[in-house]
Structures are given as structure tokens and as C-alpha cells.
Design an enzyme around this catalytic site. Sequence first.
Site, PDB file in Angstrom:
ATOM      1  CE  LYS A 245      50.906   4.268  44.262  1.00 29.12           C
ATOM      2  NZ  LYS A 245      51.451   3.901  42.938  1.00 29.12           N
TER       3      LYS A 245
HETATM    4  N1  GLU Z   1      51.787   6.344  40.447  1.00 32.66           N
HETATM    5  C1  GLU Z   1      52.583   5.861  39.356  1.00 32.66           C
HETATM    6  C2  GLU Z   1      52.927   4.398  39.555  1.00 32.66           C
HETATM    7  O1  GLU Z   1      52.219   3.668  40.199  1.00 32.66           O
HETATM    8  C3  GLU Z   1      53.779   6.756  39.085  1.00 32.66           C
HETATM    9  C4  GLU Z   1      54.764   6.860  40.182  1.00 32.66           C
HETATM   10  C5  GLU Z   1      55.854   7.892  39.941  1.00 32.66           C
HETATM   11  O2  GLU Z   1      55.912   8.456  38.855  1.00 32.66           O
HETATM   12  O3  GLU Z   1      56.645   8.116  40.865  1.00 32.66           O
HETATM   13  O4  GLU Z   1      53.874   3.910  39.027  1.00 32.66           O
END
Ligand code: GLU
Length: 478
Positions: free
Chosen positions: A109
Site C-alpha cells: 500500500k
Molecule cells: N485500493 C484498493 C483496495 O484497497 C484497490 C487495490 C488494487 O486494486 O490493487 O483494495
Amino acid sequence: MTNPQLQEPSFRESVDLMFNRAVRLMDLSPGLENKIRVCNSTYTVRFGVRLRGKIETFTGYRSVHSEHMEPVKGGIRYALTVHQDEVEALAALMTYKCALVEAPFGGSKGGLCIDPRQWDDHELEQITRRFAYELIKRDLIHPAQNVPAPDMGTGEREMAWIADQYARMNTTDINAKACVTGKPPHAGGIQGRVEATGRGVQYALREFFRHPGDVAAAHLSGILAGKRVVVQGLGNVGYHAAKFLSEEDGCKITGIIERDGALVDEDGLNVEEVKAWTQAHGGVKGFPGATWVEDGASVLEADCDILIPAAMEGVIHRGNADRISAPLIIEAANGPITFGADEILRKKGTVIIPDMYANAGGVTVSYFEWVKNLSHIRFGRMQRRAEEARSRLLVEELERLSADKGLGWTLAADFKDKFLRGDDELALVRSGLDDTMRTAYQSMREVWHGRDDVEDLRTAAYIVAISRVAQTYRSKGL
Ligand code: GLU
């Protein structure tokens, strides 16, 4: 008055406590358990960008929780509240989320401490490109190693800038587009990604309501249609979830909570109209035909059938958990319920469809986008017309038989239309997402109902996810 939130563990600690609660019921060696729990690395970068005649310094993070599978995957968040603890918690959730929905990724993240509303488009592009440059340089954005996506405060536009930045820095990488997902379709994205997380929430609820025993466990009965829903947050996830549930599944949106308060209407709010109002007026206040409640958070406690927190983490905490009346909560946001609140709600018998499952629609469609980028071809391009030709053969043969034998059969026009239509990319994405959400739910509920020591879906989800991660580690010889 003491603030009960002060006694809460941090977001990352909360995720770890939930993890610990699940591993106590598993048979993992303490070494492996710890290896899975800890966050592998967090990179912090402070960079300057010359804006409005002076140098502005920004702080950003990219955290890698687990590399048991690569690339690692997870969004990039733009918010002033971003900090290391939060990014690490979110990275850990990505590991478990990907394992649960069988997206072949580790968890990561990113975040940038910024209020995107303070900057114009061009400034945001400069900031994003600079942040991306710092991450690309260190392979923290890379098609085979680390693939970001949108999260709170970011969207297609930022992903397109990141993809372009990567391509500029890696001019001969034929797979450059796969370095990030959530791009606009004209820049290598996939149909259906924007609404994917909201769609996933809808598919999750549809699947939940296919199991009358699970519905009864939430002290509810009957079908999804007609259920009274309160949603917190009309951002990408909350907006799409509320829109689809009201327009396609017959749910009534009786409350919408936003930054500046909440709207309540027992007859059901029109999501499109509320969205248009917030875009025009910067908030929900003043929306005609509904009651506005200044203390938006109090509407989390409103009487309803389904509560969808789709905004921030930690909004349901020890201070308000007791007063939440919804018998069913689906966590469209990441971490909206703290560990302490989770324990209180569990004792009350509230059923919680956990974040790592409920909001996995986004990363699932990201997975499809990544595969599309690596295969350099749109889904359905080869098969679509061949499928249509085969269906047409069958229809024509039926019509010929009917005419030959004088049977007088006529196929209904809408049946013919639907049957003859080959699946385009959007239809395939929806099918893949639906299948993913159903399969993952079933794997969770098998553990939930199959074991006497598992009381809730969240613990079940952790058990499924952790055992899959453990299996991968074991097969690597760890
Ligand atoms: N930010 C989104 C989540 O928390 C999508 C992550 C992604 O598609 O890699 O799942």
C-alpha cells in the site's frame, strides 16, 4: 468526557489483533505466524516540488507487507491523514484480501500526505509524477514487483500519470502498462474497474442473501430487495454500491452520511440526485426533500437493515459500537470497525461481512487489468464473434426445424437478442468478478459454519487467507 477512541489500538495494531485472534485457532508454527504478521518493509520518501513560486515538501510511503507472491499489490492513497501506521495496516489487509479472492499477489500500500483539493490538475500531475519517480527508481512501482492502484483521493487520472511516468523511465519495457492498474480504458485500463469495488459490494450482498441461514444469523429474513440501507461515504465505493443496490436490487437507501452531515429519508434517497447535489454544493446539506442531520456519525446508529461504512477506517469504535443498531454491516471501506468495536458487535450478534472480502472487487478487477496488460489484448477480442456465430447457428437451426415440421415456434425477440450477443470485455469482467465474490464467500462460510470455534465471518476470512499465505511460504521452504 474521556474520548473512548483514545483507548483504541492503532489501525495496524487492530489488524494484528484480528490476525492473532484467527491464528490462535490455527496450527501454525510461531515462527511462520510472526513472519506472516509483520510488515516486510516501509519506504518513506520526502520530496520537494516547486509550486506557486516556492518549494513544497511532501511525505509519501510505500509499504510492502508480504512478498510471498509477486508482484505485490495495493492502492495509493492521497489524504492528509496518511501515516506509516495506516499504510502498514492497509498493506497487511491487501495481503489477506488477495489471498482470500485468489488474486496472485502479495500485499502492499502507498500513501501521500496531501489534500488533493488544495491543488489544481497541473500541480497534482507534477506532484504525482515526482512521487512516482521516487518509487519507480526503487522498483516500488514495477509490473513484476509492485503494482499500485487507486485508493482514497486517487483515481484513473493519477494512475495514467504514473503509467506514463514509468513508460518514460523504462522505454523498452514491453509490459510497462502493467506497472499500475486502475488506468482509464484509453490508457490501457479495463472496462468496469472504476465501479469494481462498489460492484463487488453488491455481488457480496447478493451472495450473502443466497444463504437463508446466514441471513437469519443476522436477524434478517427474506431477500435483498426492500432492505433499508445506510451508507457512509459517497466516494467511488459508497456511491457505486448505493447506486447499484438501489437501482438494480430494490434496496432503499434510507441514510447517506457525508463529511458535512447526513441525509435521512425513510422513503429512500435517490443516489444519483444526492451525488449531483454534493458535486454542485460541496456537501449534502440543503438537499431538498430529505432531513439533514448535522452530526453525521450519529446516523451510523440509525435503525436500518444494512449498514455500509464506505469511507474511513475506525469510524465504528468502542465509543459507538454499542449503539449501532444495524444487524448486518458490510465493510466497504478498509478497517471501518476497530478491534474493540468488533468484539462488542460480535457479542451483540451483529453479522459483519469483513473488509478483506467486501471491498475486494477493486483488486479483483485490477488483477484482470494486469493480465490484460501482460497479454496485450482486450478480453473477448478473439472469441466474441465466434461465440455469436455459434449461437446464430443454433437459433437458425431451431427456426429451420420449426418451419420444416410446421411447429410454428417463434423465439422471443429479447431471448434471441440476449442469446446472440457475444460477451464484450465489460460482461466478462462482471462475470469474473461475480464468480470471484461467490467463490470467496463460500470459502469463508465453510469455515464459519464448519468449525465450532469460529464465531464470525471475519475470523473465518482471516483463517482462509492466512492458511493460503502459509501454504505459499511452506512451498518455498520456509
Ligand atoms: N485500493 C484498493 C483496495 O484497497 C484497490 C487495490 C488494487 O486494486 O490493487 O483494495
